[in-house]
Design an enzyme around this catalytic site. Structure first.
Site: not given
Ligand code: PNS
Length: 170
Positions: A18, A42, A97, A134
């Site tokens: 990040h 989340k 990614r 993460s």
């Protein structure tokens, strides 16, 4: 008129991946808002305030600065594009990614453009960070693994404390 962009995410916690995207985005705009967004799908490990503080300390540790003004802020509800309008941002920044990230991000980019004409600028992850997320760093830290290659020192310390607290709670 200054060019203003918003880099949104859960950042739970912020990783070196990040931070690389933020640092590269900061070279493209006059002002960059790193926005900690509450994602209802989340359950966050860190509170919004903790995540903001970890972003602030990580930017300091890695000496990420430059001509762009960097603002760290939170959005605990409401549409991202409303935040963009409020601060005068015309673009969103997203890192990706792999094509899996793009598949997830594309509909959001199209909706944000439909809703308010806000464009999304996609920045490809440096391959060095291509496998960093993460959720993986939380898992590694919880299992007493080393996360120093993936996060700043302050985030590594926060993850170690959080892992110890979770163990203590059973
Ligand atoms: O890091 P994440 O959890 O993948 O980030 C996803 C996030 C927070 C950027 C996304 O959930 C989001 O944009 N939320 C804001 C709510 C919103 O505006 N939704 C409608 C358009 S997509």
């Amino acid at each position: 008129m200054p060019s203003i962009a918003v880099y949104p995410g859960s950042f739970d916690p912020i990783t070196l991946g990040h931070l690389d995207i933020a640092s590269r985005a900061a070279k493209l705009f006059d002002e960059l808002h790193i926005l900690v967004v509450h994602n209802p799908s989340k359950a966050p490990r860190f509170s919004s305030e903790e995540r903001v503080e970890l972003i602030r300390s990580s930017l300091g540790e890695l000496k990420i600065a430059g001509p762009a003004k960097i603002v760290i802020d939170t959005l605990d509800g409401g549409l991202l594009v409303n935040y963009c309008k409020m601060v005068g941002a015309t673009a969103l920044v997203k890192g990706f990614r792999t094509s899996v990230d793009l598949d997830y991000e594309l509909p959001m980019a199209q909706v944000n453009r439909d809703l308010a004409g806000v464009e999304t600028v996609f920045i490809p992850a440096d391959p060095v960070h291509g496998h960093v997320s993460s959720s993986l760093v939380k898992q590694v830290a919880d299992l007493d693994g080393q996360v120093g290659k993936y996060v700043s020192e302050s985030v590594a310390r926060a993850l170690a404390t959080s892992a110890a607290n979770r163990k203590a709670q059973g």
